[in-house]
Design a protein around this motif. Structure first.
Motif, PDB file in Angstrom:
ATOM      1  N   ASP A 141       8.351 -16.490  19.190  1.00  0.00           N
ATOM      2  CA  ASP A 141       8.175 -15.854  17.884  1.00  0.00           C
ATOM      3  C   ASP A 141       8.376 -16.872  16.746  1.00  0.00           C
ATOM      4  OD1 ASP A 141       7.651 -13.853  16.027  1.00  0.00           O
ATOM      5  OD2 ASP A 141       9.747 -13.227  15.898  1.00  0.00           O
ATOM      6  N   TYR A 144      12.022 -17.609  16.219  1.00  0.00           N
ATOM      7  CA  TYR A 144      12.939 -16.482  15.989  1.00  0.00           C
ATOM      8  C   TYR A 144      13.356 -15.746  17.265  1.00  0.00           C
ATOM      9  CZ  TYR A 144      12.394 -17.348  11.066  1.00  0.00           C
ATOM     10  OH  TYR A 144      12.428 -17.951   9.828  1.00  0.00           O
ATOM     11  N   HIS A 184      18.933 -10.674  16.638  1.00  0.00           N
ATOM     12  CA  HIS A 184      18.539 -10.567  18.044  1.00  0.00           C
ATOM     13  C   HIS A 184      18.582 -11.923  18.732  1.00  0.00           C
ATOM     14  CE1 HIS A 184      15.047 -10.663  15.242  1.00  0.00           C
ATOM     15  NE2 HIS A 184      14.790 -11.772  15.912  1.00  0.00           N
ATOM     16  N   PHE A 226       6.069  -4.625  14.901  1.00  0.00           N
ATOM     17  CA  PHE A 226       4.852  -5.275  15.414  1.00  0.00           C
ATOM     18  C   PHE A 226       4.059  -4.261  16.260  1.00  0.00           C
ATOM     19  CE2 PHE A 226       7.641  -9.333  15.508  1.00  0.00           C
ATOM     20  CZ  PHE A 226       7.293  -9.662  14.198  1.00  0.00           C
ATOM     21  N   PHE A 248      11.644  -6.079  17.447  1.00  0.00           N
ATOM     22  CA  PHE A 248      10.561  -7.025  17.165  1.00  0.00           C
ATOM     23  C   PHE A 248       9.721  -7.183  18.437  1.00  0.00           C
ATOM     24  CE2 PHE A 248      13.713  -7.514  13.878  1.00  0.00           C
ATOM     25  CZ  PHE A 248      12.936  -7.569  12.739  1.00  0.00           C
ATOM     26  N   ARG A 282      19.740 -19.276   5.967  1.00  0.00           N
ATOM     27  CA  ARG A 282      18.862 -18.115   5.800  1.00  0.00           C
ATOM     28  C   ARG A 282      19.180 -17.141   6.917  1.00  0.00           C
ATOM     29  NH1 ARG A 282      14.432 -16.135   8.437  1.00  0.00           N
ATOM     30  NH2 ARG A 282      12.623 -15.381   7.281  1.00  0.00           N
ATOM     31  N   ASP A 284      18.287 -14.179   8.967  1.00  0.00           N
ATOM     32  CA  ASP A 284      17.027 -13.505   9.280  1.00  0.00           C
ATOM     33  C   ASP A 284      17.210 -12.003   9.475  1.00  0.00           C
ATOM     34  OD1 ASP A 284      14.197 -13.642  10.138  1.00  0.00           O
ATOM     35  OD2 ASP A 284      14.994 -12.996  12.074  1.00  0.00           O
ATOM     36  N   ALA A 285      16.259 -11.253   8.987  1.00  0.00           N
ATOM     37  CA  ALA A 285      16.137  -9.814   9.288  1.00  0.00           C
ATOM     38  C   ALA A 285      17.434  -9.036   9.076  1.00  0.00           C
ATOM     39  CB  ALA A 285      15.626  -9.635  10.722  1.00  0.00           C
ATOM     40  N   GLU A 326      17.262 -12.483   4.097  1.00  0.00           N
ATOM     41  CA  GLU A 326      15.845 -12.245   4.338  1.00  0.00           C
ATOM     42  C   GLU A 326      15.699 -10.758   4.641  1.00  0.00           C
ATOM     43  OE1 GLU A 326      11.984 -12.017   6.559  1.00  0.00           O
ATOM     44  OE2 GLU A 326      13.920 -11.736   7.487  1.00  0.00           O
ATOM     45  N   ILE A 328      13.003  -7.997   3.770  1.00  0.00           N
ATOM     46  CA  ILE A 328      11.704  -7.709   3.158  1.00  0.00           C
ATOM     47  C   ILE A 328      11.591  -6.188   3.099  1.00  0.00           C
ATOM     48  CG2 ILE A 328       9.225  -8.256   3.243  1.00  0.00           C
ATOM     49  CD1 ILE A 328      11.190 -10.718   3.085  1.00  0.00           C
ATOM     50  N   HIS A 395       5.955 -18.220   6.151  1.00  0.00           N
ATOM     51  CA  HIS A 395       5.419 -18.233   7.513  1.00  0.00           C
ATOM     52  C   HIS A 395       5.036 -16.841   8.000  1.00  0.00           C
ATOM     53  CE1 HIS A 395       9.406 -16.779   8.033  1.00  0.00           C
ATOM     54  NE2 HIS A 395       9.154 -16.487   9.292  1.00  0.00           N
ATOM     55  N   ASP A 396       5.427 -15.799   7.246  1.00  0.00           N
ATOM     56  CA  ASP A 396       5.138 -14.427   7.663  1.00  0.00           C
ATOM     57  C   ASP A 396       3.905 -13.882   6.946  1.00  0.00           C
ATOM     58  OD1 ASP A 396       7.051 -13.932   9.609  1.00  0.00           O
ATOM     59  OD2 ASP A 396       8.581 -13.370   8.148  1.00  0.00           O
ATOM     60  N   ASP A 397       3.554 -12.683   7.346  1.00  0.00           N
ATOM     61  CA  ASP A 397       2.452 -11.957   6.722  1.00  0.00           C
ATOM     62  C   ASP A 397       2.863 -11.462   5.334  1.00  0.00           C
ATOM     63  OD1 ASP A 397       4.265 -10.487   8.632  1.00  0.00           O
ATOM     64  OD2 ASP A 397       3.582  -8.870   7.319  1.00  0.00           O
ATOM     65  N   ARG A 449      -0.983  -5.193   7.113  1.00  0.00           N
ATOM     66  CA  ARG A 449      -0.490  -6.331   6.345  1.00  0.00           C
ATOM     67  C   ARG A 449      -1.518  -7.459   6.424  1.00  0.00           C
ATOM     68  NH1 ARG A 449       5.087  -6.644   9.334  1.00  0.00           N
ATOM     69  NH2 ARG A 449       4.223  -5.105  10.739  1.00  0.00           N
ATOM     70  N   ARG A 520      -0.210 -14.444  12.273  1.00  0.00           N
ATOM     71  CA  ARG A 520       0.606 -15.257  11.358  1.00  0.00           C
ATOM     72  C   ARG A 520       0.448 -16.752  11.625  1.00  0.00           C
ATOM     73  NH1 ARG A 520       6.403 -12.734  12.132  1.00  0.00           N
ATOM     74  NH2 ARG A 520       5.649 -12.805  14.274  1.00  0.00           N
TER      75      ARG A 520
HETATM   76  C1  OTU Z   1      11.620 -12.117  10.224  1.00  0.00           C
HETATM   77  O1  OTU Z   1      10.624 -11.299   9.661  1.00  0.00           O
HETATM   78  C2  OTU Z   1      11.012 -13.494  10.406  1.00  0.00           C
HETATM   79  O2  OTU Z   1      10.698 -14.042   9.168  1.00  0.00           O
HETATM   80  C3  OTU Z   1       9.799 -13.362  11.306  1.00  0.00           C
HETATM   81  O3  OTU Z   1       9.107 -14.571  11.423  1.00  0.00           O
HETATM   82  C4  OTU Z   1      10.275 -12.879  12.637  1.00  0.00           C
HETATM   83  O4  OTU Z   1       9.178 -12.606  13.461  1.00  0.00           O
HETATM   84  C5  OTU Z   1      11.123 -11.611  12.527  1.00  0.00           C
HETATM   85  O5  OTU Z   1      12.073 -11.657  11.453  1.00  0.00           O
HETATM   86  C6  OTU Z   1      11.924 -11.447  13.787  1.00  0.00           C
HETATM   87  O6  OTU Z   1      12.889 -12.468  13.885  1.00  0.00           O
HETATM   88  O7  OTU Z   1      12.583  -9.066   9.737  1.00  0.00           O
HETATM   89  O8  OTU Z   1      13.443  -8.553   7.222  1.00  0.00           O
HETATM   90  O9  OTU Z   1       6.280  -8.508   8.806  1.00  0.00           O
HETATM   91  O10 OTU Z   1       8.197  -9.692   7.541  1.00  0.00           O
HETATM   92  O11 OTU Z   1       9.627  -9.086  10.694  1.00  0.00           O
HETATM   93  C7  OTU Z   1      12.133  -8.746   7.460  1.00  0.00           C
HETATM   94  C8  OTU Z   1       7.214  -8.996   9.628  1.00  0.00           C
HETATM   95  C9  OTU Z   1      11.893  -9.320   8.823  1.00  0.00           C
HETATM   96  C10 OTU Z   1       8.288  -9.744   8.912  1.00  0.00           C
HETATM   97  C11 OTU Z   1       9.594  -9.195   9.314  1.00  0.00           C
HETATM   98  C12 OTU Z   1      10.680 -10.111   8.900  1.00  0.00           C
END
Ligand code: OTU
Length: 652
Positions: A141, A144, A184, A226, A248, A282, A284-285, A326, A328, A395-397, A449, A520
């Protein structure tokens, strides 16, 4: 704060630890622990207090902090102290960031060192290296899906390379940002392997179930991240003979933070990377950290408590290290990751400004700023000592995460409007030059997306193919227009690698067995250094973009009003193609800057009387700080070129 119960517990814990740590000079550690322990204890007991092993876990928590502090190298401790003194250091306008995949940018961690000069040439001094911890090849991933949190992907280098890079960057006054994937692990991680082999202790690190009862309950309210490549939120593991939660990809197992052992392990990972010299981590998620039946399992209150606890503990060991959230998620939710009910950041000091990002794309597609202005008006004011990470691509959508109410207020129907934007960027209309690729289409909800590189999304790929010079200029104009906002809006601008030279979509992922289904990868480029060299050849696209960005960054550095102290005033204007705001200096009123951006392909005008006091100062006394000359003002009406912008200030 002093409170008896938590302090007597702390005394007991420290007594038990005495022998191990008596040799060390722990003055700073003790002061910080004393200051934060009440908060740490309250949060830890709120989350885990009902467990019989609570005290034992609290002891492990303090031990983890003490050990990490002892391991923290002297130069990093010095930086902690400097940053304690100059605590607003990261709000300064001098920081300009870039996110990059080390593999795609330099090939390896050690090669990064020779590329630092390129970044410095542009004016970038904060580098976010995308995750480079060990992942199983193929099921990674994009970094990730981590199988070892303390080891670097051997294809990219060794830990020693990372340490050398961190030291080198420190000498150049560049900041290093690394990822910690909190939510995760890969299914190849040792914990997952042991869970698979039947070890109960490690099964409790994840959400695993013998039958579908609990998973089915969860599924009723959980969305899918996803939907195309990994539908559903649970995966059957034939070896473990249990269902495991995988929000994920099916190979990414969600960690169970209702288990304090998981929290302590991951705190240890956070402190480990802080001790390797990362200035910023950073996370993540973060929205996903807590799971509750009946909810979307995002933005739960406990997810915030976990982050507060993470911050409080990290301040004891590595107070100079900042966190980026992070998350979103919806605008009203994002803001909470700075910490609620607090004046200074209590969770993460920095958060991705996904709202601005999505709104900017809306303005590009519609060539008007109705929703952008509306969305920014509704964006809640953030805390002091907290800042946004402003970006257009990463790097994401791109998810159209703006608020439905704002869409309505801007005069559109939410569903039709979202569909329009998606269709626009995926090139469904005659007049659209965008070359986006759909991502995450959900058959059931109709949600979708967009993937694609900045250059391809604003039409550069199309324009080059057609050999259309006018269209090439328009694409360049839009790339610069968007960066003008990142650099002047307030917050840390985060450029995305390759955008500075107009890198187009890379379709080669489609031939790659494991990547083919994940669009992506179309915007995770291998930098072509021969093309990058064209940045020094006047007339080339690379030159036009790189020099303009470099200039914009240099000018930003000189404008104190561009530091981020909640010192922005949005200026609603009648012309729907323009976006305007004022940045003011808290101490020096005269240093105000009026930023006006034109999202249309034709010149647009603004009656400066609409912009308050700017109307009176206008006659011949304004200068465009960016262009270094007087702007076009005819009888108090400012003219902004197609996709142009200006940073207006009163002439001195
Ligand atoms: C993040 O993404 C990472 O930036 C992605 O690259 C990973 O695939 C994902 O976590 C899993 O580790 O969790 O809070 O549209 O915007 O998955 C937002 C998908 C996230 C991403 C979303 C994002």
């Amino acid at each position: 704060m002093y409170e008896q119960a938590s302090h007597s517990l702390l005394n007991e814990i420290l007594n038990r630890l005495k022998e191990e740590i008596s040799e060390q000079d722990l003055r700073h550690f003790y002061t910080r622990l004393g200051a934060n322990f009440y908060a740490i204890h309250s949060l830890f007991s709120r989350l885990y207090g009902k467990r019989p092993d609570f005290e034992e876990q609290a002891q492990r928590l303090v031990e983890t902090m003490a050990r990490a502090y002892i391991q923290r190298a002297e130069p990093l401790r010095q930086i902690d102290i400097e940053r304690e003194k100059d605590y607003n250091w990261f709000l300064h306008q001098k920081w300009v960031g870039m996110a990059l995949y080390c593999g795609g940018f330099s090939g390896s961690v050690s090669n990064m060192e020779e590329k630092l000069a390129y970044l410095q040439e542009l004016g970038v001094n904060l580098v976010h290296i995308m995750p480079l911890m060990q992942c199983p090849p193929g099921k990674d991933d994009g970094g990730y899906a981590v199988s070892d949190f303390r080891r670097i992907d051997p294809r990219l280098g060794q830990l020693a390379d990372m340490q050398a890079l961190a030291a080198n960057m420190r000498q150049r006054d560049m900041l290093l940002t690394l990822d910690v994937v909190l939510n995760h692990t890969s299914d190849a991680h040792d914990w997952a392997q042991r869970a698979r082999a039947g070890e109960k202790k490690y099964q409790d690190y994840y959400y695993t179930y013998a039958n579908r009862n609990v998973p089915d309950m969860f599924e009723q309210s959980m969305p899918e991240v996803f939907p195309e490549t990994s539908p559903g939120n649970f995966t059957w593991d034939p070896e473990m003979k249990r269902w495991v939660m995988t929000v994920f990809n099916s190979y990414q197992w969600d960690l169970n933070y209702s288990n304090p052992a998981v929290f302590i392990e991951m705190l240890d990972v956070v402190l480990y990377w802080a001790n390797q010299g990362a200035d910023i981590l950073r996370l993540d998620a973060v929205a996903f950290l807590w799971k509750k039946i009946g909810s979307t399992c995002q933005n739960e209150r406990e997810a915030h408590l976990i982050l507060q606890l993470m911050k409080d503990c990290s301040q004891v060991v590595a107070p100079g290290t900042l966190f980026i959230a992070e998350a979103i998620v919806a605008p009203v939710e994002v803001i909470k990751y700075f910490g609620e009910d607090a004046v200074i950041a209590k969770e993460c000091e920095i958060a991705y400004n996904a709202t601005l990002m999505a709104l900017l794309w809306d303005a590009i597609a519609t060539k008007n700023t109705k929703l952008l202005t509306q969305g920014i008006t509704s964006l809640p004011v953030k805390l002091e000592r907290a800042t946004w990470l402003n970006y257009v691509r990463c790097h994401d959508d791109i998810g159209l995460g703006f608020d439905n109410q704002d869409i309505e207020r801007a005069g559109y129907d939410p569903n039709t409007h979202r569909k329009y934007i998606i269709d626009y960027f995926t090139g469904q209309f005659e007049d659209s030059h965008a070359r986006g690729v759909p991502f995450g289409h959900n058959e059931r909800t109709g949600d979708a997306r967009i993937s694609g590189s900045l250059a391809s999304l604003v039409g550069l790929e199309f324009a080059i193919e057609k050999g259309d010079d006018r269209a090439i200029d328009d694409a360049i104009g839009q790339i610069l227009l968007l960066h003008n906002i990142l650099l002047s809006f307030g917050g840390i601008p985060l450029l995305y690698y390759g955008d500075e030279i107009g890198t187009l979509n890379d379709y080669s992922y489609r031939e790659h067995a494991e990547r083919g289904g994940d669009s992506r990868w179309v915007h995770r480029p291998q930098i072509n250094w021969e093309r990058a060299a064209l940045r020094s050849e006047p007339g080339t696209i690379e030159y036009k973009l790189f020099t303009a960005l470099k200039h914009m960054i240099a000018v930003r550095n000189e404008i104190d009003a561009f530091a981020d102290f909640n010192n922005r005033q949005l200026i609603p204007v009648r012309n729907p193609h323009l976006f305007a705001y004022e940045r003011y200096h808290l101490q020096q009123r005269g240093d105000t800057v009026l930023v006006v951006s034109n999202f249309d392909s034709k010149p647009q005008s603004l009656d400066l009387d609409e912009a308050g006091a700017w109307g009176q100062t206008a006659y011949g006394r304004l200068v465009d700080l960016h262009a270094g000359q007087s702007p076009d003002i005819i009888n108090n009406t400012l003219v902004v070129p197609p996709f142009g912008f200006c940073w207006l200030s009163e002439m001195r």
